[in-house]
Design a protein around this motif. Structure first.
Motif, PDB file in Angstrom:
ATOM      1  N   LYS A  91     -12.924  -6.619 -54.174  1.00  0.00           N
ATOM      2  CA  LYS A  91     -13.711  -6.341 -55.378  1.00  0.00           C
ATOM      3  C   LYS A  91     -14.205  -7.633 -56.034  1.00  0.00           C
ATOM      4  O   LYS A  91     -14.440  -7.686 -57.232  1.00  0.00           O
ATOM      5  CB  LYS A  91     -12.899  -5.505 -56.373  1.00  0.00           C
ATOM      6  N   HIS A  92     -14.371  -8.669 -55.203  1.00  0.00           N
ATOM      7  CA  HIS A  92     -14.854  -9.946 -55.734  1.00  0.00           C
ATOM      8  C   HIS A  92     -16.289 -10.184 -55.293  1.00  0.00           C
ATOM      9  O   HIS A  92     -16.647  -9.990 -54.128  1.00  0.00           O
ATOM     10  CB  HIS A  92     -13.977 -11.103 -55.241  1.00  0.00           C
ATOM     11  N   ILE A  93     -17.134 -10.617 -56.247  1.00  0.00           N
ATOM     12  CA  ILE A  93     -18.548 -10.890 -56.011  1.00  0.00           C
ATOM     13  C   ILE A  93     -18.872 -12.271 -56.576  1.00  0.00           C
ATOM     14  O   ILE A  93     -18.343 -12.663 -57.618  1.00  0.00           O
ATOM     15  CB  ILE A  93     -19.435  -9.822 -56.689  1.00  0.00           C
ATOM     16  N   ILE A  94     -19.752 -12.989 -55.883  1.00  0.00           N
ATOM     17  CA  ILE A  94     -20.205 -14.302 -56.357  1.00  0.00           C
ATOM     18  C   ILE A  94     -21.703 -14.239 -56.625  1.00  0.00           C
ATOM     19  O   ILE A  94     -22.471 -13.731 -55.812  1.00  0.00           O
ATOM     20  CB  ILE A  94     -19.929 -15.395 -55.305  1.00  0.00           C
ATOM     21  N   THR A  95     -22.095 -14.758 -57.776  1.00  0.00           N
ATOM     22  CA  THR A  95     -23.520 -14.904 -58.097  1.00  0.00           C
ATOM     23  C   THR A  95     -23.676 -16.168 -58.913  1.00  0.00           C
ATOM     24  O   THR A  95     -22.756 -16.994 -58.982  1.00  0.00           O
ATOM     25  CB  THR A  95     -24.055 -13.659 -58.838  1.00  0.00           C
ATOM     26  N   ASP A  96     -24.852 -16.401 -59.492  1.00  0.00           N
ATOM     27  CA  ASP A  96     -25.009 -17.585 -60.333  1.00  0.00           C
ATOM     28  C   ASP A  96     -25.596 -17.190 -61.677  1.00  0.00           C
ATOM     29  O   ASP A  96     -26.228 -16.143 -61.823  1.00  0.00           O
ATOM     30  CB  ASP A  96     -25.857 -18.651 -59.646  1.00  0.00           C
ATOM     31  N   ALA A  97     -25.383 -18.057 -62.646  1.00  0.00           N
ATOM     32  CA  ALA A  97     -25.705 -17.734 -64.038  1.00  0.00           C
ATOM     33  C   ALA A  97     -27.194 -17.746 -64.336  1.00  0.00           C
ATOM     34  O   ALA A  97     -27.599 -17.329 -65.424  1.00  0.00           O
ATOM     35  CB  ALA A  97     -24.975 -18.699 -64.970  1.00  0.00           C
ATOM     36  N   THR A  98     -28.021 -18.198 -63.395  1.00  0.00           N
ATOM     37  CA  THR A  98     -29.462 -18.271 -63.654  1.00  0.00           C
ATOM     38  C   THR A  98     -30.240 -17.124 -63.026  1.00  0.00           C
ATOM     39  O   THR A  98     -31.475 -17.133 -63.035  1.00  0.00           O
ATOM     40  CB  THR A  98     -30.049 -19.597 -63.119  1.00  0.00           C
ATOM     41  N   ASN A 116     -14.568  -8.094 -59.991  1.00  0.00           N
ATOM     42  CA  ASN A 116     -14.415  -9.462 -60.479  1.00  0.00           C
ATOM     43  C   ASN A 116     -15.632 -10.268 -60.024  1.00  0.00           C
ATOM     44  O   ASN A 116     -15.850 -10.431 -58.821  1.00  0.00           O
ATOM     45  CB  ASN A 116     -13.127 -10.071 -59.916  1.00  0.00           C
ATOM     46  N   VAL A 117     -16.425 -10.733 -60.980  1.00  0.00           N
ATOM     47  CA  VAL A 117     -17.655 -11.459 -60.652  1.00  0.00           C
ATOM     48  C   VAL A 117     -17.517 -12.918 -61.072  1.00  0.00           C
ATOM     49  O   VAL A 117     -17.194 -13.218 -62.218  1.00  0.00           O
ATOM     50  CB  VAL A 117     -18.887 -10.831 -61.347  1.00  0.00           C
ATOM     51  N   THR A 118     -17.777 -13.819 -60.133  1.00  0.00           N
ATOM     52  CA  THR A 118     -17.815 -15.255 -60.413  1.00  0.00           C
ATOM     53  C   THR A 118     -19.263 -15.684 -60.613  1.00  0.00           C
ATOM     54  O   THR A 118     -20.110 -15.441 -59.740  1.00  0.00           O
ATOM     55  CB  THR A 118     -17.199 -16.061 -59.242  1.00  0.00           C
ATOM     56  N   TYR A 119     -19.551 -16.319 -61.772  1.00  0.00           N
ATOM     57  CA  TYR A 119     -20.894 -16.784 -62.081  1.00  0.00           C
ATOM     58  C   TYR A 119     -20.927 -18.307 -61.918  1.00  0.00           C
ATOM     59  O   TYR A 119     -20.353 -19.043 -62.717  1.00  0.00           O
ATOM     60  CB  TYR A 119     -21.283 -16.409 -63.508  1.00  0.00           C
ATOM     61  N   LEU A 338     -31.839 -21.649 -69.184  1.00  0.00           N
ATOM     62  CA  LEU A 338     -31.698 -22.966 -69.797  1.00  0.00           C
ATOM     63  C   LEU A 338     -30.326 -23.139 -70.443  1.00  0.00           C
ATOM     64  O   LEU A 338     -29.784 -24.251 -70.464  1.00  0.00           O
ATOM     65  CB  LEU A 338     -32.810 -23.197 -70.820  1.00  0.00           C
ATOM     66  N   ILE A 339     -29.754 -22.059 -70.957  1.00  0.00           N
ATOM     67  CA  ILE A 339     -28.383 -22.130 -71.485  1.00  0.00           C
ATOM     68  C   ILE A 339     -27.423 -22.509 -70.368  1.00  0.00           C
ATOM     69  O   ILE A 339     -26.543 -23.371 -70.543  1.00  0.00           O
ATOM     70  CB  ILE A 339     -27.967 -20.788 -72.118  1.00  0.00           C
ATOM     71  N   ALA A 340     -27.574 -21.885 -69.196  1.00  0.00           N
ATOM     72  CA  ALA A 340     -26.709 -22.192 -68.058  1.00  0.00           C
ATOM     73  C   ALA A 340     -26.872 -23.635 -67.608  1.00  0.00           C
ATOM     74  O   ALA A 340     -25.909 -24.291 -67.189  1.00  0.00           O
ATOM     75  CB  ALA A 340     -27.012 -21.241 -66.898  1.00  0.00           C
ATOM     76  N   MET A 341     -28.101 -24.164 -67.703  1.00  0.00           N
ATOM     77  CA  MET A 341     -28.380 -25.529 -67.256  1.00  0.00           C
ATOM     78  C   MET A 341     -27.941 -26.589 -68.255  1.00  0.00           C
ATOM     79  O   MET A 341     -27.409 -27.627 -67.867  1.00  0.00           O
ATOM     80  CB  MET A 341     -29.878 -25.678 -66.973  1.00  0.00           C
TER      81      MET A 341
END
Length: 382
Positions: A91-98, A116-119, A338-341
């Motif tokens: 149940k683990h997923i990886i993505t990015d904040a942008t 469970n998601v990792t950003y 831009l917040i993520a960056m």
């Protein structure tokens, strides 16, 4: 007063060839592609030919192309259908904040269901590294979703390297290529992509049509429940005129045209940067500084200039640009990209603008835009 359109990352004008083809299809080929009569067979022929054209453009098999209503449906299908059908494996997923909201909101929905998601956090150019993905991987990871190119700052992610990393891992690899398809050369098999989302209106095709590439070696359930269209992978009568228009837009965006667009758009970015510097305008580029980027996207921070006022003034002077993603820019909310960056307290978050080029823009338009931009900045800062 003429009007110059520089918001092509939001949507692009339909090419005249696409409009003409779709008009012909709507008038003369109105059959249901699932019907077995003459009209149905005619529609099916157009559908099959269009699927083949689109599949070839990304080195896919015809059977790996599933037509959808666009990028949002494709993203939701890839993410939610994968997660719900594979949760017994992890149940683990990886993505990015942008990522676009069409990815981030399905992720939040899955979190509410116990996933469970990792950003991953990007660097200051908006890019994700393959090392970040590798560090985040676990035995329970069932999906990695990293966008091909960012719609707000133009950052390109290392898709091939991530695909190679995941080749022998159980996780499916999905990429939102909505902003990249039509400008970048994409080979889904060489890049080990399992799932890929696109949308026709980003490359001078019609709105409300896209496709989801699904590698033949994986299986996810249909997200839209109903009939058995698209070999039972997407219910609903196919939009044959829209699909034909999409295929025509893909033909028009061949490899030579894509190369020309990348080079022209980069020259536009260089010209704007050069002219601003020559006129001693203070500015910063948010995103990649060199040619390795989605070159149709230029995100600028101009210190001391209110974004809302600048956008309004440019609009009144005949220039269409935006404050970021078209899905959120209307409210002028701070950019999550831009917040993520840069962090939520950075002045760049609220006061940056996005300029995005299209196939019909000319250097004369770019020069006129930059001249007017400089006039407005000086007026607002003096």
């Amino acid at each position: 007063m003429g009007y110059t359109y520089l918001d092509n990352a939001a949507t692009t004008p339909m090419a005249p060839e696409v409009v003409a083809l779709m008009q012909d299809q709507m008038l003369n080929n109105f059959g249901n592609a699932s019907a077995t009569n003459y009209y149905g067979r005619q529609a099916r022929s157009v559908l099959d030919d269009s699927r083949h054209t689109i599949a070839q453009s990304i080195n896919a098999k015809d059977s790996e192309i599933v037509f959808t209503s666009g990028g949002t449906e494709s993203d939701n299908t890839a993410i939610i259908s994968t997660a719900l059908s594979r949760q017994s494996e992890g149940k683990h997923i990886i993505t990015d904040a942008t990522e676009h909201e069409a990815v981030l909101k399905p992720m939040k929905y899955l979190e509410s269901l116990g996933f469970n998601v990792t950003y991953l956090k990007p660097n200051e150019d908006g890019e994700i590294s393959v090392e970040q993905v590798e560090r985040a991987l676990t035995d329970d990871t069932i999906l990695v979703s990293i966008m091909y190119g960012n719609n707000e700052v133009g950052a390109l992610n290392p898709i091939s390297e991530i695909g190679e990393l995941l080749k022998n891992h159980q996780a499916y690899f999905h990429t939102d290529a909505v902003q990249a398809f039509g400008t970048e050369n994409i080979d889904v098999h060489a890049e080990n992509i399992d799932l890929m989302s696109t949308s026709a209106h980003k490359l001078n095709g019609p709105k409300f049509i896209g496709f989801l590439y699904i590698n033949e070696n994986i299986s996810i359930p249909s997200f839209i429940k109903g009939g058995d269209q698209e070999t039972k992978r997407r219910a609903g009568t196919e939009n044959v005129p829209g699909i034909a228009g999409f295929a025509e837009a893909v033909k028009l965006a061949n490899d030579e045209v894509k190369k020309d667009k990348r080079e022209r758009f980069y020259s536009f970015k260089q010209q704007i940067e050069k002219t601003l510097k020559e006129n001693q305008i203070k500015f910063e580029i948010n995103g990649p500084k060199g040619p390795h980027a989605l070159n149709h996207v230029l995100n600028l921070y101009i210190p001391g200039v209110d974004r809302g006022v600048l956008l309004t003034r440019l609009d009144l002077e005949g220039f269409a640009v935006s404050g970021g993603s078209a899905c959120t820019a209307g409210s002028l909310e701070p950019s999550h990209v831009l917040i993520a960056m840069f962090g939520k307290d950075s002045p760049k978050v609220a006061d940056s603008i996005r300029i995005s080029f299209g196939k019909d823009n000319t250097m004369d338009e770019i020069n006129s835009f930059t001249k007017k931009l400089i006039e407005i900045i000086r007026d607002l800062t003096n």
